[in-house]
Scaffold this motif. Sequence first.
Motif, short mmCIF file in Angstrom:
data_model
loop_
_atom_site.label_atom_id
_atom_site.label_comp_id
_atom_site.label_asym_id
_atom_site.label_seq_id
_atom_site.Cartn_x
_atom_site.Cartn_y
_atom_site.Cartn_z
N UNK A 49 40.75 30.12 39.12
CA UNK A 49 39.53 29.62 39.49
C UNK A 49 39.34 29.98 41.03
N UNK A 50 37.92 30.28 41.06
CA UNK A 50 37.61 30.69 42.58
C UNK A 50 37.87 29.95 43.76
N UNK A 51 38.49 30.59 44.72
CA UNK A 51 38.83 29.75 45.96
C UNK A 51 38.04 30.19 47.01
N UNK A 52 37.82 29.20 48.04
CA UNK A 52 36.80 29.63 49.28
C UNK A 52 37.75 29.50 50.46
N UNK A 53 38.47 30.60 50.90
CA UNK A 53 39.10 30.52 51.99
C UNK A 53 38.43 31.51 53.08
N UNK A 54 38.69 31.33 54.55
CA UNK A 54 38.22 32.23 55.35
C UNK A 54 39.17 33.42 55.82
N UNK A 55 38.52 34.38 56.54
CA UNK A 55 39.23 35.55 56.88
C UNK A 55 40.23 36.27 55.75
N UNK A 56 39.72 36.38 54.69
CA UNK A 56 40.53 36.93 53.61
C UNK A 56 39.34 37.78 52.61
N UNK A 57 39.96 38.89 52.30
CA UNK A 57 39.13 39.94 51.30
C UNK A 57 39.61 39.46 49.97
N UNK A 58 38.83 38.52 49.27
CA UNK A 58 39.21 37.99 48.04
C UNK A 58 38.21 38.52 47.01
N UNK A 59 39.04 39.01 45.98
CA UNK A 59 38.42 39.65 44.79
C UNK A 59 38.91 39.12 43.37
N UNK A 60 37.78 38.47 42.81
CA UNK A 60 38.13 37.42 41.62
C UNK A 60 37.15 37.64 40.67
N UNK A 61 37.52 38.26 39.57
CA UNK A 61 36.34 38.50 38.42
C UNK A 61 35.77 37.44 38.07
N UNK A 62 36.13 36.05 38.20
CA UNK A 62 35.46 34.83 37.91
C UNK A 62 33.93 34.78 38.51
N UNK A 63 33.96 35.21 39.76
CA UNK A 63 32.69 35.45 40.52
C UNK A 63 31.74 36.17 39.60
N UNK A 64 31.97 36.98 38.65
CA UNK A 64 31.25 37.77 38.04
C UNK A 64 31.34 37.23 36.37
N UNK A 65 31.79 36.08 36.29
CA UNK A 65 31.85 35.38 34.66
C UNK A 65 33.03 36.26 34.01
N UNK A 66 34.15 36.67 34.42
CA UNK A 66 35.21 37.31 33.64
C UNK A 66 36.42 36.74 34.22
N UNK A 67 37.51 36.74 33.56
CA UNK A 67 38.73 36.33 33.91
C UNK A 67 39.94 37.30 33.58
N UNK A 68 39.45 38.63 33.48
CA UNK A 68 40.48 39.58 33.09
C UNK A 68 41.83 39.48 34.27
N UNK A 69 43.04 39.76 33.55
CA UNK A 69 44.14 39.79 34.42
C UNK A 69 44.16 40.45 35.69
N UNK A 70 45.01 40.08 36.59
CA UNK A 70 45.11 40.79 37.95
C UNK A 70 45.54 42.22 37.74
N UNK A 71 46.62 42.44 36.46
CA UNK A 71 46.75 43.72 36.21
C UNK A 71 45.62 44.59 35.93
N UNK A 72 44.63 44.10 35.09
CA UNK A 72 43.53 44.86 34.73
C UNK A 72 42.73 45.27 35.95
#
Length: 342
Positions: free
Chosen positions: A98-121
């Motif tokens: 689930x998407x987190x909202x932290x400061x000063x970090x370059x955060x990439x999460x497919x859930x922001x685009x409605x997908x939850x493919x694994x980190x390996x993907x």
Amino acid sequence: MITKKEIKEIHKFLSEASNPLFLYDDDCDGFCAYLLLKKHYKKGEGMIIKSSPKLDVNAVYSVINAKPDLVVILDKPLVSQEFIDQVRTPIVWLDHHPVQNMNNVNYYNPRKHRSNRPTTYLAYSVVKSNLWIAVIGCVFDHFVPDFISDFMKEYPDLLSQSPKDIDDIKFSGDVGKLIRIFSFNLKGKITDVKDSLKALEKIDSPYEILNQSSDSGKYVYSRYEKLNKDYIELLNYARSQINEDKVFVFKYPSSNTSFTGELSNELIHLYHDKIIVIARLKDDEYRISFRSSKINIRKVLEKALVGIEGYAGGHDHACGGAVKTHNFDRFIENVKNLVKKK
Ligand SMILES: [Mn+2]
């Protein structure tokens, strides 16, 4: 999925860094994501993070000590703001929880685009190399990637053509075996795990492991065999306890290596119609894995935990949690009563 622009950004961070430090989750998805990046960019160091699920200030000292110019966090659901602030190094964080909202970090999460493919993907989307490692990480995390067909072409002997479903891949053939080999090598004493990690980093092909054709391959295979003996013993013992009850509860002591995840996955695969509850005693609580195939177990657990000292969460058919020992029997009674009504 993450966007092409995001993939380019991640690539730019990694190309420009000279000493990246990879902090990865201690499961097969986190580890495979790390291996893909390390093997492709050929620089930096890896550090396995066992504190689950949160990366917090306790890790700051060893991070600063490694003097990285980029910190790459892989597959960790939570990172504390204190950690981010105290590390004082650019951070790239790849995750699919689930998407987190932290400061000063370059955060990439497919859930922001409605997908939850694994980190390996995600890592594979950036590097497009070492296909076999990408398949291991994705299938471990219960996801059949679109590049599975490329894999079948490249390694026709490792995967029977057109598997029926994910369980077909996981519990038969060499891909399933490789997933178990990777997973078991991440378990046990930290000194042994470190030797396994070193060996796995040196391996270039799945056949080195399966055919034990190099020293690294031999080492990794022998650690797997040792732990697999314990696992099979535990699995057979659990299977001997199966009875008529719809809810199958299996408890085992903390002196054993933790096989809770593997055991619950294999038992629900074998006994589809049951609710599987695997509990490992740890101090004054049970660490528990829940599996179901039809019933929404997450909703059942929410109700069963009312008035119980414990917590649980996860997916509709797979959850994890913990319950204090003095509450365990009452908690199980609650689960059984709720399931009876279904
Ligand atoms: Mn994952």
